[in-house]
Scaffold this motif. Structure first.
Motif, PDB file in Angstrom:
ATOM      1  N   GLU A  70      15.270  24.485  31.995  1.00 24.35           N
ATOM      2  CA  GLU A  70      15.747  23.005  31.747  1.00 24.35           C
ATOM      3  C   GLU A  70      15.256  22.038  32.532  1.00 24.35           C
ATOM      4  OE1 GLU A  70      16.951  22.171  28.478  1.00 24.35           O
ATOM      5  OE2 GLU A  70      16.844  24.542  27.980  1.00 24.35           O
ATOM      6  N   GLU A  74      12.543  18.750  32.332  1.00 24.55           N
ATOM      7  CA  GLU A  74      12.827  17.263  32.563  1.00 24.55           C
ATOM      8  C   GLU A  74      11.831  16.503  33.148  1.00 24.55           C
ATOM      9  OE1 GLU A  74      15.739  15.186  32.018  1.00 24.55           O
ATOM     10  OE2 GLU A  74      15.887  16.631  30.531  1.00 24.55           O
ATOM     11  N   TYR A  75      10.969  17.434  33.996  1.00 25.36           N
ATOM     12  CA  TYR A  75       9.798  16.709  34.564  1.00 25.36           C
ATOM     13  C   TYR A  75       8.548  16.821  33.771  1.00 25.36           C
ATOM     14  CZ  TYR A  75      12.437  16.585  38.911  1.00 25.36           C
ATOM     15  OH  TYR A  75      13.560  16.141  39.535  1.00 25.36           O
ATOM     16  N   LYS A  77       8.316  16.766  30.076  1.00 22.61           N
ATOM     17  CA  LYS A  77       8.602  16.383  28.893  1.00 22.61           C
ATOM     18  C   LYS A  77       7.713  15.439  28.344  1.00 22.61           C
ATOM     19  CE  LYS A  77      12.506  13.464  30.017  1.00 22.61           C
ATOM     20  NZ  LYS A  77      13.990  13.491  29.883  1.00 22.61           N
TER      21      LYS A  77
END
Length: 210
Positions: A70, A74-75, A77
Motif C-alpha cells: 500500500e 501511494e508513490y 499511483k
C-alpha cells in the motif's frame, strides 16, 4: 544497408552525443531496476516524477518492503499499471534479500527470474548499471531498426540479434541509448522529423519526408 553505412550512422550518433545515457533518474543499480520496472508502457518523465518522491524515502529492498504494498502504491499511483508494478517491486525486493544479499545481480538469468523483469529490462540493467555491451530493444529501437533498415526484423528478438551482429563493436556499449533517443525525438512513430535527421541521407525509409 551495409557495414560502411552502419559505421557512418553510428559515427554520426557518437559525434552528436558522445556520452548518451538513459533518461531515467537513478543513483544505484537497484534504483535503476525499480525505475525500469515502472517504465513499461509509461514515460520516463512520469517515472522520474514518481521516483523523485519515492527514492528519498525508500531506495533499498528492505526500505521498500518496510513501506509495504500500500505504501509503495501511494508513490506509484500516477503510473500506468501501478498495482501490478508495485506488486512486482515488493516481490522483487523479497527475492533480492533472500537470494542476493539485497544486491541487484549482474547476471541475466538471475535478473530475468525477478517478477516483471523480462529480457529487455534485464538488458537495460546490464547495459546501464553494469556496462555490458547489450541491446535492449523497445518500441523505439524496433521502429528505428526496421525503418532505417539498420537491422530489420519481424520481432524484437530478431532485431536484437541483428543489431548485436551488425553494429560495429566500438559502438555497442552506447548504441542502445542512441537508437532510443533517435526514435523518441527524431524518428517518431507518427511523424518522423526527417528534415532534421542527422542520418537522413543514409536511411532507407521509403516514407521519408525529405
Amino acid at each position: 544497408m551495409n557495414k560502411t553505412i552502419r559505421q557512418e550512422i553510428f559515427e554520426r550518433f557518437r559525434a552528436a552525443n558522445p556520452h548518451p545515457t538513459t533518461e531515467l533518474n537513478f543513483s544505484s543499480p537497484f534504483e535503476l531496476l525499480i525505475a525500469v520496472l515502472l517504465s513499461a508502457q509509461a514515460t520516463d518523465v512520469g517515472v522520474n516524477k514518481a521516483t523523485a518522491k519515492l527514492f528519498p524515502v525508500a531506495n533499498t529492498p528492505q526500505a521498500l518492503l518496510d513501506l509495504g504494498l500500500e505504501g509503495v502504491m501511494e508513490y506509484t499511483k500516477t503510473i500506468g499499471l501501478y498495482k501490478t508494478k508495485s506488486k512486482h517491486i515488493i516481490e522483487t525486493c523479497q527475492i533480492l534479500l533472500n537470494r542476493h544479499q539485497g544486491e541487484v545481480p549482474e547476471n541475466r538469468e538471475a535478473l530475468e527470474a525477478l517478477p516483471g523483469v523480462g529480457r529487455k529490462t534485464a538488458n537495460v540493467v546490464l547495459n546501464t548499471a553494469f556496462g555490458w555491451p547489450v541491446m535492449a530493444v523497445d518500441t523505439h529501437i524496433f521502429r528505428v531498426s526496421n525503418r532505417t533498415k539498420i537491422a530489420p526484423g519481424k520481432d524484437v528478438r530478431e532485431v536484437e540479434d541483428k543489431l548485436m551482429r551488425f553494429i560495429p563493436k566500438e559502438f555497442l556499449m552506447d548504441a542502445h541509448h542512441w537508437l532510443i533517443l533517435h526514435g523518441r525525438y527524431t524518428c517518431k512513430a507518427l511523424k518522423p522529423q526527417c528534415e532534421r535527421c542527422l542520418i537522413n541521407d543514409l536511411c532507407e525509409y521509403k516514407g521519408k519526408t525529405v
